[in-house]
Design an enzyme around this catalytic site. Structure first.
Site, PDB file in Angstrom:
ATOM      1  N   SER A 197      19.196 -35.584   4.493  1.00 38.32           N
ATOM      2  CA  SER A 197      17.828 -35.481   3.970  1.00 38.32           C
ATOM      3  C   SER A 197      17.166 -36.851   3.829  1.00 38.32           C
ATOM      4  CB  SER A 197      17.864 -34.798   2.609  1.00 38.32           C
ATOM      5  OG  SER A 197      16.562 -34.696   2.095  1.00 38.32           O
ATOM      6  N   ASN A 254      16.088 -48.277  -0.130  1.00 40.54           N
ATOM      7  CA  ASN A 254      14.859 -47.504  -0.018  1.00 40.54           C
ATOM      8  C   ASN A 254      14.407 -47.037  -1.394  1.00 40.54           C
ATOM      9  OD1 ASN A 254      14.480 -44.328  -0.289  1.00 40.54           O
ATOM     10  ND2 ASN A 254      16.642 -44.702   0.185  1.00 40.54           N
ATOM     11  N   GLY A 311      10.522 -42.643  -3.002  1.00 39.32           N
ATOM     12  CA  GLY A 311       9.930 -41.907  -4.124  1.00 39.32           C
ATOM     13  C   GLY A 311       9.649 -40.456  -3.791  1.00 39.32           C
ATOM     14  N   ASN A 349      16.252 -29.319   1.368  1.00 38.28           N
ATOM     15  CA  ASN A 349      16.577 -30.148   0.210  1.00 38.28           C
ATOM     16  C   ASN A 349      15.473 -29.960  -0.832  1.00 38.28           C
ATOM     17  OD1 ASN A 349      16.313 -32.971  -1.231  1.00 38.28           O
ATOM     18  ND2 ASN A 349      18.367 -32.948  -0.375  1.00 38.28           N
ATOM     19  N   CYS A 396      18.221 -38.410  -7.083  1.00 43.15           N
ATOM     20  CA  CYS A 396      17.355 -39.452  -6.523  1.00 43.15           C
ATOM     21  C   CYS A 396      17.175 -40.597  -7.515  1.00 43.15           C
ATOM     22  CB  CYS A 396      15.984 -38.898  -6.150  1.00 43.15           C
ATOM     23  SG  CYS A 396      14.954 -40.222  -5.466  1.00 43.15           S
ATOM     24  N   VAL A 437      27.646 -38.802  -0.843  1.00 36.34           N
ATOM     25  CA  VAL A 437      26.913 -39.387  -1.941  1.00 36.34           C
ATOM     26  C   VAL A 437      25.430 -39.566  -1.578  1.00 36.34           C
ATOM     27  CG1 VAL A 437      28.879 -40.709  -2.822  1.00 36.34           C
ATOM     28  CG2 VAL A 437      27.380 -41.778  -1.127  1.00 36.34           C
ATOM     29  N   GLY A 473      27.120 -44.047   4.844  1.00 35.33           N
ATOM     30  CA  GLY A 473      27.488 -45.098   5.785  1.00 35.33           C
ATOM     31  C   GLY A 473      28.150 -44.640   7.065  1.00 35.33           C
ATOM     32  N   GLY A 485      22.812 -40.350   7.628  1.00 33.09           N
ATOM     33  CA  GLY A 485      21.470 -40.701   7.202  1.00 33.09           C
ATOM     34  C   GLY A 485      20.944 -41.961   7.850  1.00 33.09           C
ATOM     35  N   THR A 486      21.261 -43.102   7.246  1.00 33.17           N
ATOM     36  CA  THR A 486      20.690 -44.389   7.643  1.00 33.17           C
ATOM     37  C   THR A 486      20.912 -44.707   9.123  1.00 33.17           C
ATOM     38  OG1 THR A 486      21.010 -45.126   5.383  1.00 33.17           O
ATOM     39  CG2 THR A 486      20.689 -46.848   7.007  1.00 33.17           C
TER      40      THR A 486
HETATM   41  C1  LIG Z   1      14.857 -43.441   3.469  1.00 31.21           C
HETATM   42  C2  LIG Z   1      15.752 -42.472   2.787  1.00 31.21           C
HETATM   43  C3  LIG Z   1      15.221 -41.316   2.197  1.00 31.21           C
HETATM   44  C4  LIG Z   1      16.054 -40.401   1.543  1.00 31.21           C
HETATM   45  N1  LIG Z   1      15.519 -39.272   0.990  1.00 31.21           N
HETATM   46  C5  LIG Z   1      16.335 -38.343   0.434  1.00 31.21           C
HETATM   47  C6  LIG Z   1      15.806 -37.099  -0.057  1.00 31.21           C
HETATM   48  O1  LIG Z   1      14.617 -36.805   0.045  1.00 31.21           O
HETATM   49  N2  LIG Z   1      16.685 -36.231  -0.662  1.00 31.21           N
HETATM   50  C7  LIG Z   1      18.022 -36.505  -0.773  1.00 31.21           C
HETATM   51  O2  LIG Z   1      18.779 -35.690  -1.306  1.00 31.21           O
HETATM   52  N3  LIG Z   1      18.548 -37.657  -0.263  1.00 31.21           N
HETATM   53  C8  LIG Z   1      17.751 -38.568   0.320  1.00 31.21           C
HETATM   54  N4  LIG Z   1      18.279 -39.724   0.836  1.00 31.21           N
HETATM   55  C9  LIG Z   1      19.745 -39.972   0.738  1.00 31.21           C
HETATM   56  C10 LIG Z   1      20.472 -39.574   2.033  1.00 31.21           C
HETATM   57  O3  LIG Z   1      20.317 -38.203   2.311  1.00 31.21           O
HETATM   58  C11 LIG Z   1      21.989 -39.927   1.922  1.00 31.21           C
HETATM   59  O4  LIG Z   1      22.521 -39.233   0.815  1.00 31.21           O
HETATM   60  C12 LIG Z   1      22.249 -41.416   1.719  1.00 31.21           C
HETATM   61  O5  LIG Z   1      21.325 -42.205   2.448  1.00 31.21           O
HETATM   62  C13 LIG Z   1      23.683 -41.833   2.115  1.00 31.21           C
HETATM   63  O6  LIG Z   1      23.951 -41.598   3.480  1.00 31.21           O
HETATM   64  P1  LIG Z   1      23.782 -42.744   4.628  1.00 31.21           P
HETATM   65  O7  LIG Z   1      24.510 -43.957   4.156  1.00 31.21           O
HETATM   66  O8  LIG Z   1      24.348 -42.131   5.883  1.00 31.21           O
HETATM   67  O9  LIG Z   1      22.316 -42.992   4.733  1.00 31.21           O
HETATM   68  C14 LIG Z   1      17.461 -40.650   1.482  1.00 31.21           C
HETATM   69  C15 LIG Z   1      17.989 -41.800   2.093  1.00 31.21           C
HETATM   70  C16 LIG Z   1      17.161 -42.702   2.749  1.00 31.21           C
HETATM   71  C17 LIG Z   1      17.785 -43.906   3.422  1.00 31.21           C
END
Ligand SMILES: Cc1cc2nc3c(=O)[nH]c(=O)nc-3n(C[C@H](O)[C@H](O)[C@H](O)COP(=O)(O)O)c2cc1C
Length: 314
Positions: A30, A78, A81, A109, A140, A201, A254, A275-276
């Protein structure tokens, strides 16, 4: 685990959680994959196990002012918001297109400032067809109230999950905050309140300062850290949570290569989210599906679901 080299179809990457069958364990996370439709031209959506859309609230939200993103060593900060179009507009403007696409799994989500907000958002989303499950974002770190508060306080978590369980017509994945002392305790609270699965996470509360200007790098000052920098902590939390509950755990934090997925599954994850990595390469999710397939062939893994919780301790 047995391997049949003559299997025509290759390794079985399928996984199942909360009654949902995925063709592979890879789900786009998400907030990093829009509402799915924005990625239609760059990723073959049907190749993914599924995707989670940007957090949806009862009403549309504008999010925080810029700057909202900052790249750090092996990670990203990030503070978006939770900008989003709102649950109703998602049903009217995005879901119809998603429903035309075949063979995809869409997870919505959900986010709110109060328990009633979560209730209203889910009530609206219940009206839509083609959503496989809800992922409750109670973690969040980038909003003034709500969000992380629910995921950090056991009683508030219990109440919001129980409310969502009561109103939800779909499987409920709960995404508790990683910014806590005991993730095992929070996972257990979510399970007892009716969660069908746990996802973790979310990002870790963090910040960065520009030494020259002496200003914060992010307008919100604090932000959430994601990307490879958090992977070892995420892995530990998936391990702790999966030992504490009987429901499936969806791991993330990650992941940028197939071998990361194997590690998360060995730690106890049933499926994973990415995600990232999609920020660095919009095709990352699909590429990692191919890489995972190759990894399993090379390592003679016949059925990937057999890896869950398979870490060897001696
Ligand atoms: C720009 C951005 C926006 C995100 N927005 C949401 C969100 O709307 N809802 C949510 O549950 N997690 C959100 N996340 C968290 C991600 O879904 C994920 O849990 C977190 O980034 C860890 O995974 P990653 O290291 O692969 O990015 C966001 C992450 C990023 C980087």
């Amino acid at each position: 685990m047995t391997f049949s080299p003559d299997r025509a179809r290759g390794p079985d990457l399928g996984v199942t959680f909360a009654g949902i069958q995925l063709k592979n364990p890879i789900i786009a996370a998400s907030g990093t994959f829009g509402y799915g439709v924005e990625f239609e031209d760059v990723v073959h959506l049907h190749k993914l196990g599924g995707f989670v859309v940007k957090g949806l609230s009862k009403e549309p939200m504008a999010g925080n002012p810029p700057p909202r993103l900052y790249e750090t060593a092996a990670g990203m900060l990030n503070a978006i918001g939770l900008q989003n179009i709102g649950a109703r507009a998602f049903l009217d403007e995005k879901l119809p297109r998603l429903r035309q696409l075949k063979d995809i799994v869409v997870i919505a989500n959900v986010f709110g400032y109060t328990r009633e907000d979560y209730e209203s958002a889910i009530q609206i989303l219940n009206e839509g067809e083609g959503i496989a499950a809800y992922e409750l974002n109670v973690s969040c770190p980038n909003t003034g109230s709500g969000g992380m508060q629910f995921g950090c306080d056991a009683r508030a978590l219990d109440e919001v999950v129980a409310t969502a369980r009561h109103i939800s017509q779909r499987p409920l994945i709960v995404k508790p905050s990683p910014n806590v002392t005991s993730i095992a305790q929070m996972a257990r609270v979510a399970e007892e309140a009716g969660a069908d699965a746990i996802s973790l996470v979310n990002t870790f509360l963090a910040m960065a300062i520009d030494a020259e200007t002496r200003k914060p790098r992010i307008s919100n000052v604090t932000a959430g850290l994601s990307g490879p920098a958090i992977k070892p902590i995420a892995l530990r939390m998936v391990y702790d949570a999966s030992k504490a509950v009987k429901i499936p755990v969806i791991g993330m934090g990650g992941i940028s290569a197939a071998v990361d997925i194997i590690e998360f599954m060995l730690a106890g994850a049933t499926a994973v989210q990415i995600g990232t990595a999609s920020y660095w390469d919009p095709c990352a999710t699909e590429k990692i599906v191919d890489e995972l397939q190759e990894w399993c062939v090379e390592h003679k893994i016949d059925r990937i679901s057999g890896l869950t919780g398979g870490m060897l301790l001696d």
